[in-house]
Design a protein around this motif. Structure first.
Motif, PDB file in Angstrom:
ATOM      1  N   SER A   1       0.813  -1.307   0.078  1.00  0.00           N
ATOM      2  CA  SER A   1       0.107  -0.059  -0.077  1.00  0.00           C
ATOM      3  C   SER A   1       1.074   1.314   0.044  1.00  0.00           C
ATOM      4  N   LYS A   2       1.818   1.223   0.711  1.00  0.00           N
ATOM      5  CA  LYS A   2       3.004   2.342   0.733  1.00  0.00           C
ATOM      6  C   LYS A   2       3.404   2.605  -0.803  1.00  0.00           C
ATOM      7  N   ARG A   3       3.834   1.499  -1.575  1.00  0.00           N
ATOM      8  CA  ARG A   3       4.257   1.664  -2.575  1.00  0.00           C
ATOM      9  C   ARG A   3       3.196   2.427  -3.758  1.00  0.00           C
ATOM     10  N   LYS A   4       2.152   1.963  -3.652  1.00  0.00           N
ATOM     11  CA  LYS A   4       1.072   2.623  -4.356  1.00  0.00           C
ATOM     12  C   LYS A   4       0.797   4.032  -4.098  1.00  0.00           C
ATOM     13  N   GLU A   5       1.162   4.230  -2.975  1.00  0.00           N
ATOM     14  CA  GLU A   5       0.914   5.659  -2.413  1.00  0.00           C
ATOM     15  C   GLU A   5       1.760   6.616  -3.059  1.00  0.00           C
ATOM     16  N   LYS A   6       3.289   5.948  -3.056  1.00  0.00           N
ATOM     17  CA  LYS A   6       4.494   6.589  -3.479  1.00  0.00           C
ATOM     18  C   LYS A   6       3.954   6.845  -4.895  1.00  0.00           C
ATOM     19  N   ILE A   7       3.698   5.828  -5.766  1.00  0.00           N
ATOM     20  CA  ILE A   7       3.483   6.026  -7.197  1.00  0.00           C
ATOM     21  C   ILE A   7       2.376   7.192  -7.600  1.00  0.00           C
ATOM     22  N   ALA A   8       1.342   6.971  -6.801  1.00  0.00           N
ATOM     23  CA  ALA A   8       0.177   7.986  -6.796  1.00  0.00           C
ATOM     24  C   ALA A   8       0.797   9.367  -6.610  1.00  0.00           C
ATOM     25  N   GLN A   9       1.740   9.599  -5.873  1.00  0.00           N
ATOM     26  CA  GLN A   9       2.202  10.956  -5.371  1.00  0.00           C
ATOM     27  C   GLN A   9       2.887  11.300  -6.567  1.00  0.00           C
ATOM     28  N   GLN A  10       3.867  10.295  -7.131  1.00  0.00           N
ATOM     29  CA  GLN A  10       4.557  10.832  -8.341  1.00  0.00           C
ATOM     30  C   GLN A  10       3.714  11.206  -9.446  1.00  0.00           C
ATOM     31  N   GLU A  11       2.687  10.434  -9.624  1.00  0.00           N
ATOM     32  CA  GLU A  11       1.739  10.648 -10.807  1.00  0.00           C
ATOM     33  C   GLU A  11       1.250  12.050 -10.589  1.00  0.00           C
ATOM     34  N   ARG A  12       0.797  12.354  -9.234  1.00  0.00           N
ATOM     35  CA  ARG A  12       0.228  13.570  -8.863  1.00  0.00           C
ATOM     36  C   ARG A  12       1.277  14.796  -9.254  1.00  0.00           C
ATOM     37  N   ILE A  13       2.344  14.640  -9.196  1.00  0.00           N
ATOM     38  CA  ILE A  13       3.488  15.672  -9.297  1.00  0.00           C
ATOM     39  C   ILE A  13       3.594  15.943 -10.639  1.00  0.00           C
ATOM     40  N   GLU A  14       3.607  14.982 -11.431  1.00  0.00           N
ATOM     41  CA  GLU A  14       3.654  14.777 -12.771  1.00  0.00           C
ATOM     42  C   GLU A  14       2.719  15.680 -13.511  1.00  0.00           C
ATOM     43  N   ALA A  15       1.477  15.270 -12.975  1.00  0.00           N
ATOM     44  CA  ALA A  15       0.207  15.805 -13.698  1.00  0.00           C
ATOM     45  C   ALA A  15       0.409  17.411 -13.268  1.00  0.00           C
ATOM     46  N   VAL A  16       0.567  17.725 -12.298  1.00  0.00           N
ATOM     47  CA  VAL A  16       0.560  19.291 -11.840  1.00  0.00           C
ATOM     48  C   VAL A  16       1.643  19.857 -12.797  1.00  0.00           C
ATOM     49  N   ALA A  17       2.830  19.451 -12.725  1.00  0.00           N
ATOM     50  CA  ALA A  17       3.789  19.931 -13.327  1.00  0.00           C
ATOM     51  C   ALA A  17       3.513  20.106 -15.001  1.00  0.00           C
ATOM     52  N   ALA A  18       2.813  18.984 -15.505  1.00  0.00           N
ATOM     53  CA  ALA A  18       2.161  18.909 -17.255  1.00  0.00           C
ATOM     54  C   ALA A  18       1.200  20.208 -16.949  1.00  0.00           C
ATOM     55  N   THR A  19       0.425  20.143 -16.176  1.00  0.00           N
ATOM     56  CA  THR A  19      -0.837  21.278 -16.236  1.00  0.00           C
ATOM     57  C   THR A  19      -0.011  22.464 -16.264  1.00  0.00           C
ATOM     58  N   VAL A  20       0.870  22.653 -15.138  1.00  0.00           N
ATOM     59  CA  VAL A  20       1.664  24.187 -15.404  1.00  0.00           C
ATOM     60  C   VAL A  20       2.122  24.629 -16.538  1.00  0.00           C
TER      61      VAL A  20
END
Lengths: 537, 349
Positions: B287-306
């Motif tokens: 579950s920790k790993r999944k959280e990490k991946i999700a975090q990563q994805e979120r950052i990337e998405a934000v970056a892309a949006t920016v």
């Protein structure tokens, strides 16, 4: 309020209907409530199945309810036909025939009579089309039927009745009115005096080729005779089911306490042994033969309810069926087992064993372990002196004489040691600890036990040695007027050896308490410690 | 979200089935080996035909075990009017049973039956209860965790719990006076019984004595020794004049020891207990790993949006700039045209 509304009207009708239904229910319930104690008159009508046909459930027919309903109007002939002036207790026929024919007889006559009653404005049972009203598996009534025991008292009342006449004028007794036997030559039943048997000798529980079942035979004989007596100045016996088979009615039957001896050629005293009937040359040496038993037949008659208490159906001698080696006639029970078997009340030892459970006897006898056969003292019963037998085979007179002599020689008085040799009290103080010593009223106990067997001939016969009764408590050591102390054998705690005899405390309490309990001596109660011991301060 | 409740339970279930089917030892359940008790172990034979219901055994039990004194004294036999059971302050009780045929009442003593393979001991996961070589089923309070599984396991409802002891509650039950047996003394109740309704001895010998009594007094006893086979056999056994259910003993227990029924499933317990940390850590890691991946994805998405937003801004700015430039040019042109017109008009004048 101007008037009732439609709603109120409807409500009223519903209420009325409900009330009627409840009332009808109550009436019906009440009519069955009377049968709580059970009925003695339930006759199950169940014909043999018709091959290939479907069978309806059997009919529970309440006989006495029908006789009650027809009272004063019709007699037995309403349902039962007559043949040669005797009523046949079958329904509207003298003999069973094919199930279909018999079924038609029941259907036509039952329904016919019910129909007739109804059309004349009376209440009656089910009619055509109400099949399940009769044929149902619901048990509408509980049976309280009990067999009637034709005991000595009842036998005597019949035997001494002035209303029952001898079968032939030449006879002095009326035995032949009931007793008979089948004569193979003339194919008729005849009465032979002195050869009367129990009914069950021929009339067994089911019909045989030779005789009717006991049920058919006794109903036919008893009720037909009782019927003829109706109107007789002497009270006639019952003719309905209830009169003989209802437990409450059975209790009302008058009992004659002192029934005179019933005579049927039986011996008064007899010697029991097979070998005394054999010729001399067959016996070879009487040294190897067991002493015969002098048996007091007359005394035993007084102690039994009727002859078949010992004899089975036939009043023959035991050895006719119970042969020495066993025979089919005697169910392969050998003569020896027939006399000594403890698992049946028909044997000498079985019946005596049962007698020992009586309250007066049980205090000592129930505490004694069951003896193995090898521990039994044969000589107490096998007590006839062989040297006085003389010539073999013995004649009946000689047997009776020798038996009588043996009885006269034997005492039937219970014996106890001279009263001054019996300690008045015994103080039990070897274990006094929390409680004070016990003073056992030793002489009083012996007196009480001796009183209990005063009028008992059997107890007298078997306790005729001074020390026999002492053995009730002073067991296992040789019989003596000076038995060893209890503590000689019983230690402080129970023995760890193989026999595990109880310790002294267990032995005292076990013997005193179990005897008091079995003999129902209420005081002192088993748990009332200070009833025997005083508590130490 | 990473782990749903359903998924979690699914994993646990799968893990349990996996481990039990792989590791579950069913050797006991399927074997025909029967434990007849320790050789020479002791027992007691209670003969209900001899018992008079005096309660002396209860009194002796109370005395030797130093139990609290009861509300009603032991010589008060009125307590027999109601059925009782053992409790933390009474290891043994006597009950009275009215005879169904109007005969005299029967008394029967009730206490721990000291099973050969005790259900309580098989349920105890810290081995606070065990069958001793003397025949007693003994209790060690220092091991007990107070789970009271033994109370549920016992088919005779014997073990009791000190509910009124807030700090050091113990399981309490008859222990065959093991401490007295070891000193060469009889159990308290046996020693005091005035009618010897209790016989102490080696179990094998007691069985012989019981058999002899049944033979010697036909009709006195039910032809059965209760405890010879019940629940795999007990060290405490009974003789009765009436069917045993009429003196409060269950006849539906069968002859299998309780341990036989539970050994299979219970043997899986340590495995599950051992696997628990591994399983939970694994679940946690996943579950920790999944959280990490999700975090990563979120950052990337934000970056892309920016990044997207910047681009759009640029385009808009450029468009605006161009527009402004055009407007400027147009204004200049207009002004130029105007100036030229004015100049032309001036020239005409």
């Amino acid at each position: 309020m101007t008037g009732t509304t439609a709603f109120q009207k409807r409500g009223g009708i519903i209420l009325a209907v409900l009330t009627i239904v409840t009332l009808v229910g109550l009436v019906q319930f009440n009519s069955e409530a009377g049968t709580d104690a059970g009925r003695p008159d339930i006759v199950e009508i169940d014909l043999p199945p018709v091959p290939g046909g479907e069978q309806m459930p059997a009919v529970q027919f309440l006989h006495d309810r029908h006789t009650e309903a027809l009272k004063g109007e019709k007699d037995c002939s309403a349902c039962h036909l007559q043949k040669e002036k005797t009523t046949i207790f079958k329904f509207k026929r003298v003999k069973d025939s094919l199930p279909e024919t018999d079924m038609a007889i029941y259907h036509d006559n039952c329904i016919g009579c019910h129909q007739e009653k109804i059309s004349s404005g009376n209440l009656a049972g089910p009619v055509s089309g109400d099949c399940r009203s009769c044929h149902n598996r619901r048990a509408t009534a509980i049976s309280s039927w009990e067999p009637i025991h034709f005991d000595k008292s009842l036998h005597y009342r019949h035997e001494s009745s002035q209303s029952i006449k001898p079968a032939r004028m030449t006879e002095s007794t009326n035995c032949g009115a009931c007793h008979h036997q089948f004569d193979q030559k003339s194919k008729k039943t005849v009465y032979i005096k002195g050869e009367e048997e129990s009914c069950r000798y021929c009339h067994q529980s089911v019909k045989t080729e030779e005789a009717q079942s006991i049920r058919t035979a006794s109903h036919s004989a008893c009720i037909n005779c009782h019927q003829q007596m109706i109107g007789d100045p002497h009270k006639a016996g019952p003719i309905n089911c209830e009169g003989c088979h209802d437990p409450a009615e059975q209790k009302k039957i008058q009992v004659v306490e002192k029934v005179p001896r019933l005579k049927r050629n039986q011996p008064d005293q007899i010697l029991l042994a097979r070998w005394i009937d054999k010729p001399d040359q067959d016996v070879k040496s009487i040294k190897t033969r067991l002493n015969p038993v002098a048996f007091n037949h007359q005394a035993h008659e007084l102690k039994t309810p009727n002859c078949i208490s010992c004899h089975h159906e036939s009043l023959k001698r035991c050895s006719e069926c119970h042969t020495e080696t066993g025979d089919k006639k005697g169910n392969f029970i050998r003569l020896e087992s027939a006399m000594h078997g403890t698992q049946t009340e028909k044997s000498c030892m079985g019946c005596h064993r049962q007698a020992k459970t009586a309250q007066n006897c049980a205090g000592c006898h129930m505490a004694m372990p069951e003896k193995r056969f090898s521990e039994v003292t044969c000589g107490r019963c096998h007590n006839v002196d062989k040297t006085s037998i003389g010539e073999l085979p013995m004649t009946a007179e000689k047997k009776a004489d020798l038996a009588r002599e043996t009885f006269n020689a034997a005492s039937i008085q219970p014996a106890i040691p001279p009263i001054d040799q019996i300690p008045e009290t015994v103080t039990i103080n070897s274990m006094a600890d929390k409680y004070e010593a016990v003073t056992l009223p030793h002489r009083k106990i012996i007196r009480k036990l001796a009183d209990g067997m005063k009028d008992d001939r059997m107890a007298g016969f078997f306790h005729n040695d001074q020390t026999t009764m002492c053995m009730g408590c002073h067991h296992n050591s040789p019989a003596s007027t000076q038995p060893p102390k209890c503590a000689s054998c019983h230690g402080k705690t129970f023995s760890t050896s193989q026999d595990k005899r109880p310790g002294l405390m267990g032995a005292y309490h076990g013997q005193c308490i179990s005897c008091h309990q079995i003999m129902k001596i209420e005081k002192p109660r088993a748990t009332d410690c200070i009833g025997c011991h005083k508590k130490r301060p | 979200m990473g782990v749903t409740r359903r998924k979690f339970l699914g994993w646990v279930g799968a893990a349990t089935v996996g481990t039990t089917s792989m590791m579950g030892t069913r050797a006991h359940a399927a074997s025909n080996k029967h434990f007849d008790g320790f050789p020479g172990s002791f027992g007691v034979l209670h003969d209900a035909t001899r018992c008079i219901g005096c309660r002396k055994c209860e009194e002796a039990c109370n005395r030797v075990n130093e139990l609290p004194s009861p509300d009603q004294p032991f010589d008060d036999l009125a307590v027999l009017d109601n059925p009782r059971r053992t409790n933390a302050a009474a290891f043994t009780i006597v009950n009275r049973f009215e005879s169904d045929d109007g005969g005299p009442a029967i008394y029967a003593k009730n206490q721990c039956n000291q099973c050969l393979e005790p259900a309580c001991a098989s349920a105890c996961f810290v081995r606070a209860l065990r069958k001793d070589k003397t025949g007693a089923v003994v209790y060690n309070a220092s091991l007990c965790v107070g789970c009271r599984y033994c109370m549920i396991a016992c088919p005779f409802n014997i073990p009791a719990y000190e509910y009124n002891e807030p700090l050091t509650p113990r399981i309490r039950k008859c222990h065959l006076c093991q401490f007295r047996i070891e000193k060469g003394l009889l159990p308290g109740c046996v020693e005091t019984c005035p009618t010897e309704a209790l016989t102490f001895g080696e179990r094998d010998r007691l069985l012989k004595i019981a058999g002899q009594r049944i033979n010697n007094f036909p009709g006195r006893y039910v032809d059965h020794i209760y405890g010879q086979h019940e629940m795999g056999g007990t060290s405490w056994m009974y003789l009765s004049p009436k069917p045993f259910t009429q003196i409060g003993l269950r006849e539906d227990l069968g002859v299998q020891p309780a341990a036989r029924f539970t050994s299979g499933p219970l043997s899986a317990v340590p495995i599950i207990v051992g696997l628990w940390p591994v399983l939970l850590t694994g679940i946690y890691a996943i579950s920790k790993r999944k959280e990490k991946i999700a975090q990563q994805e979120r950052i990337e998405a934000v970056a892309a949006t920016v990044a997207d937003a910047n681009e759009e801004m640029k385009v808009k700015l450029a468009e605006l700039k161009e527009k402004m430039t055009r407007e400027k040019e147009a204004a200049i042109n207009l002004e130029v045209k105007k100036a030229l017109k004015e100049a032309a008009e001036k020239e005409e004048v």
